[in-house]
Design a protein around this motif. Sequence first.
Motif: not given
Length: 538
Positions: A309-310, A313-314, A341, A356, A397, A417
């Motif tokens: 997911t990340l 940053n997705g 997270v 991130i 996130p 995110p």
Amino acid sequence: MQKDPKNLVFNVNDIPRKFKVDQVCLDNYLVNGKIKRWNGPFQTVFSPIEMLKNNEIEKIEIGKYPLMDEKTAIEALDAAAYAYSNGRGIWPTMTVEERAYHVLKFVNKMIEQRDNIIKLLMWEIAKSFEDSTKEFDRTIKYIKDTINEVIDLDRNSSKFSIVDNYIAQIRRSPLGVVLSMGPYNYPLNETFTTLIPAVIMGNTVVVKPPRLGVLIYNYLIEAFQSSFPPGVINIIFGKGTEIITPIIKTGKINVLAFVGSSQSADSIRSKHPIPHRLRCVLGMDAKNPAIILKDADIGLAVKECIDGTLSFNGQRCTALKIIFVHNDIVEEFIRKFTEAVDKIKIGMPWENDVKITPIADNNRISYFSEIIKDALEKGGKIINTIGGIKGFNFFYPTVVYPVKNNMKLYWEEQFGPVIPISSFNSIDEPLEYVINSNFGQQASIFGNNADEISYLIDNLANQVCRININAQCQRGPDIFPFTGRKDSAENTLSVFDALRAFSIRSAVVTKGEENNKSIIREIISNRKSKFLSTNYIL
Ligand code: G3H
């Protein structure tokens, strides 16, 4: 964990020397083998990374690139069309070995620019040093693998088939002029995974880099210019409406290679005057689900879902964009996932282990807030400590639960995110989701029960194009097919498939009479034809 994004912002004087960037004045473009100086308007490029200078937050100007006009775009198109010359140009009639030589020459020059390109990826799209390095190195590997693959293809195509008294040689030939447009999240890799196969198969190309990730071309133009014959590769910069619409409208583009939103892909292709003459190779939208079954290894699922997911940053088309968790384990999963997270490293692209970074396209930040607001209004909650924090182009996130089918976050591709979690009782619930979704790229299943997993495999195989078991979704290894259904893709990319996507089979066939055989023998033994030939690269 820095809860205030302001504390993540560096003072300009503290940026490590290795990562400082000078402004890049990209004031030229490549048309018909000539590097030409642009005298018109320019687009100023600001990094998504904001800095402190004399205690003030400052946007960092990292360069500029040409905003070209219709006339120059048409000039580039005409150069590509001339180099192709209806398939009779030097490039499309060159042997595969010769074309491979030009691509190899190019890749060696590109390698010389490794550090410059990696650093610019970090500043233009705020991709971490680790991921920018991966993007560069993976692209070089892709190009080298493509050279090997095309040599194999040529070797396999050099034989004759004899069927029912017909003798045939079947080779792959180019399609014409390709328009190659990559996305801003992989401005190098995803442009080159269409550009290189297109060129090596004998097509000529007009390249239009994405809106973000343009300045890297400053370090590539000379390598292209000195490695390929005039007109084979032409590079133009500017706004799509100014330079893409006019060239598509001419009808002279034979292949559209585009990675980006399905809306943009539709808009471009719809402007072609003879749509059936336009082959489209498209990578578009996706919202890949993770389905976490009740017997899943939660530690593993958490780890893979964090990466899925990340990463960046997705901002990956293959990112996991919704997580379905079985009701029996949803509490434990959520606790472990949100803990992970909240511990994730947020910071600048040059910091070690950073995950991130600032959002590449900061226009999207308001969209993230909008879809979160919509979910909160409909009963969802932000369930992690740092969720919802934003500032200085960072968007922390944000995990939202429970996400239901009346929320935008359930259906829309967030490309950032924001992580929606839904729970389910029956595995038919996430399956229904996939069936009703507009997307069909990939899915991930986490679990250990072979019966349940096989039920999901059999039901997902006709909905998506890759099912990952106990692993996040991803494109690589690049030898695997990368494609999708519905709004996710058209045509297939992989080192092997891309060569097919940018070519078509042409066969030379005759009946097996002695006279025909002797004509073929004469052509082959005296090497009279480049196409009808048994020569191959050793
Ligand atoms: O953005 C889409 C990319 O093709 C994803 O590639 O799975 O290797 O990050 P990746």
